[in-house]
Design an enzyme around this catalytic site. Structure first.
Site, PDB file in Angstrom:
ATOM      1  CE  LYS A   1      -6.434   6.454   3.162  1.00  0.00           C
ATOM      2  NZ  LYS A   1      -6.932   6.799   2.234  1.00  0.00           N
TER       3      LYS A   1
ATOM      4  NE  ARG B   1      -0.560   6.904   2.161  1.00  0.00           N
ATOM      5  CZ  ARG B   1      -1.894   5.519   1.440  1.00  0.00           C
ATOM      6  NH1 ARG B   1      -1.253   5.561   0.110  1.00  0.00           N
ATOM      7  NH2 ARG B   1      -2.356   4.899   1.393  1.00  0.00           N
TER       8      ARG B   1
ATOM      9  CD  GLU C   1      -5.278  12.757  -4.524  1.00  0.00           C
ATOM     10  OE1 GLU C   1      -5.170  11.643  -4.249  1.00  0.00           O
ATOM     11  OE2 GLU C   1      -5.397  13.471  -2.271  1.00  0.00           O
TER      12      GLU C   1
HETATM   13  N1  PLP Z   1      -5.757   9.577  -3.466  1.00  0.00           N
HETATM   14  C1  PLP Z   1      -6.494   9.808  -1.898  1.00  0.00           C
HETATM   15  C2  PLP Z   1      -6.993  11.196  -2.020  1.00  0.00           C
HETATM   16  C3  PLP Z   1      -7.151   8.478  -1.423  1.00  0.00           C
HETATM   17  O1  PLP Z   1      -8.049   8.704  -0.284  1.00  0.00           O
HETATM   18  C4  PLP Z   1      -6.305   7.489  -1.659  1.00  0.00           C
HETATM   19  C5  PLP Z   1      -6.826   6.226  -0.792  1.00  0.00           C
HETATM   20  O2  PLP Z   1      -5.887   5.183  -0.343  1.00  0.00           O
HETATM   21  C6  PLP Z   1      -5.516   7.331  -2.886  1.00  0.00           C
HETATM   22  C7  PLP Z   1      -5.698   8.361  -3.446  1.00  0.00           C
HETATM   23  C8  PLP Z   1      -5.425   6.006  -3.000  1.00  0.00           C
HETATM   24  O3  PLP Z   1      -3.937   5.310  -2.417  1.00  0.00           O
HETATM   25  P1  PLP Z   1      -3.742   4.025  -1.871  1.00  0.00           P
HETATM   26  O4  PLP Z   1      -3.171   3.918  -3.294  1.00  0.00           O
HETATM   27  O5  PLP Z   1      -2.883   4.375  -1.455  1.00  0.00           O
HETATM   28  O6  PLP Z   1      -4.498   3.355  -1.243  1.00  0.00           O
HETATM   29  C1  COI Z   2      -8.675   3.145   0.060  1.00  0.00           C
HETATM   30  O1  COI Z   2      -8.817   3.782  -1.252  1.00  0.00           O
HETATM   31  O2  COI Z   2      -7.965   2.572   1.468  1.00  0.00           O
HETATM   32  C2  COI Z   2      -8.994   4.827   0.934  1.00  0.00           C
HETATM   33  O3  COI Z   2      -8.978   4.827   1.593  1.00  0.00           O
HETATM   34  C3  COI Z   2     -10.295   5.937   0.291  1.00  0.00           C
HETATM   35  C4  COI Z   2     -11.542   5.680   0.513  1.00  0.00           C
HETATM   36  C5  COI Z   2     -12.530   4.967   0.854  1.00  0.00           C
HETATM   37  C6  COI Z   2     -11.304   7.665   0.993  1.00  0.00           C
END
Ligand code: PLP
Ligand code: COI
Length: 337
Positions: free
Chosen positions: A183, A80, A219
């Site tokens: 991200k 990612r 989201e």
């Molecule tokens: N959506 C957003 C905007 C986020 O910042 C995150 C965190 O990383 C997620 C979703 C969840 O992603 P993940 O499950 O890969 O941490």
């Molecule tokens: C995560 O879940 O790792 C995130 O990056 C979410 C947030 C703290 C920005």
């Protein structure tokens, strides 16, 4: 190292012993460097400052009952971050360099991985940014990749207790064909006004609607959204949300449990038809949702003050794999020696 109150940790920064740095110069990555300083010296013209050339990741390491430390799905975070690099034209961190840095930083900071009983974990935060100067809008030719760690508790203070979300139609987090699916820091800057308003009004996060039509769910602030409807796990399909690795894992676990899995557009009104709803992400883990308040229509969707049955099963299954309490049939975890 001062004594840490593992059981009462929130989600916040604290200093560990070491972090990792790796510099990209002259078209190539250097060696991993270990540092005990929290600072870096940067050029005032660095593209990270002027044009937001920056991307980050978030993943976790868990100490099991068996004392072993396991990191969850770090290859997916590496992939990612490469997608984020392609989205804003930064040098890509190769998967092996990324995973090598993650393993090393966890090994060096083992004493900060919370004990099993605390339910806390070690949050790992890789960051990549343009360090080379540009004054025209162009990508930098030099980058720095850093990885820091810190012990954390739940992101939403309720932990695995149901929390409240709010819908406001006057803010967008990301444009439909913009950077929502990667991200990059700018997405989070863009979410702060709405996020702070939500906190002041007593909600833990904003549930964003699609920016184009304001008809479908996107989201929640820092996490993806999912719902349970009968025997189906439903989650939004959208080009402006982050592809969550937790959500990807939950879709797999839901399918393994015999649930149907749907990734599709979810009209706002369908909120009235769900049995359970939740936010999911690395920081958020699974946060069940008690109530969603549609602030524009003064309408409330209520789901209950206790976590739902299926959300609880998914939570237990995911945590079981992360803490090594259950078999890991999909090979999601990496043990750190
Ligand atoms: N959506 C957003 C905007 C986020 O910042 C995150 C965190 O990383 C997620 C979703 C969840 O992603 P993940 O499950 O890969 O941490
Ligand atoms: C995560 O879940 O790792 C995130 O990056 C979410 C947030 C703290 C920005």
């Amino acid at each position: 190292m001062e004594t840490i109150d593992w059981k009462n940790l929130g989600f916040g920064y604290s200093k560990a012993d070491f972090n990792i740095r790796c510099y990209y110069r002259n078209g190539q990555w250097g060696e991993l460097e270990v540092s005990d300083s929290e600072n870096v010296t940067l050029h005032i013209g660095a593209t990270v400052f002027h044009y937001g050339q920056e991307a980050f990741e978030g993943l976790k390491a868990f100490r099991g009952k068996d004392g072993k430390i396991r990191v969850f799905r770090m290859d997916e975070n590496a992939k990612r971050m490469q997608q984020s690099s392609r989205g804003i034209l930064m040098a890509e961190v190769p998967t092996e360099l990324f995973t090598g840095a993650v393993k090393k930083v966890v090994q060096l900071n083992k004493s900060y991985v919370p004990p099993f009983e605390s339910g806390a974990s070690l949050y790992i935060r890789p960051v990549l940014f343009g360090t080379g100067p540009q004054i025209g809008v162009k990508p930098a030719d030099e980058y720095l990749f850093t990885v820091m760690v810190m012990p954390v508790g739940p992101y939403f203070k309720e932990g695995f207790k149901p929390t409240d979300l709010v819908i406001y139609r006057e803010y967008d987090r990301a444009a439909p064909l913009g950077t929502g699916k990667i991200k990059v820091g700018g997405n989070y800057a863009a979410s702060m006004v709405a996020g702070e308003r939500a906190h002041h009004e007593g909600f833990s996060a904003v549930l964003y609607l699609d920016a184009r039509e304001k008809k479908y769910l996107d989201e929640c602030g820092p996490a993806n959204f999912f719902a349970i409807k009968g025997d189906t796990y439903v989650t939004p399909k959208s080009e402006s949300i982050l592809p969550s690795i937790t959500n990807m894992s939950l879709r797999q676990l839901a399918a393994d449990m015999g649930l149907k899995v749907e990734e599709r557009r979810i009209p706002v009104e369908e909120l009235a038809e769900f049995d359970e709803v939740g936010a999911c992400g690395t920081a958020a883990v699974i946060s069940p949702i008690k109530r969603i308040y549609d602030a524009d229509n003064h309408h409330e969707y209520f789901y209950g003050t206790e976590p739902g049955k299926i959300s609880s099963q998914l939570y237990e299954k995911l945590r079981g794999i992360q803490y090594g309490l259950e078999p890991d049939p999909h090979n999601w975890t990496t043990e750190i020696e």
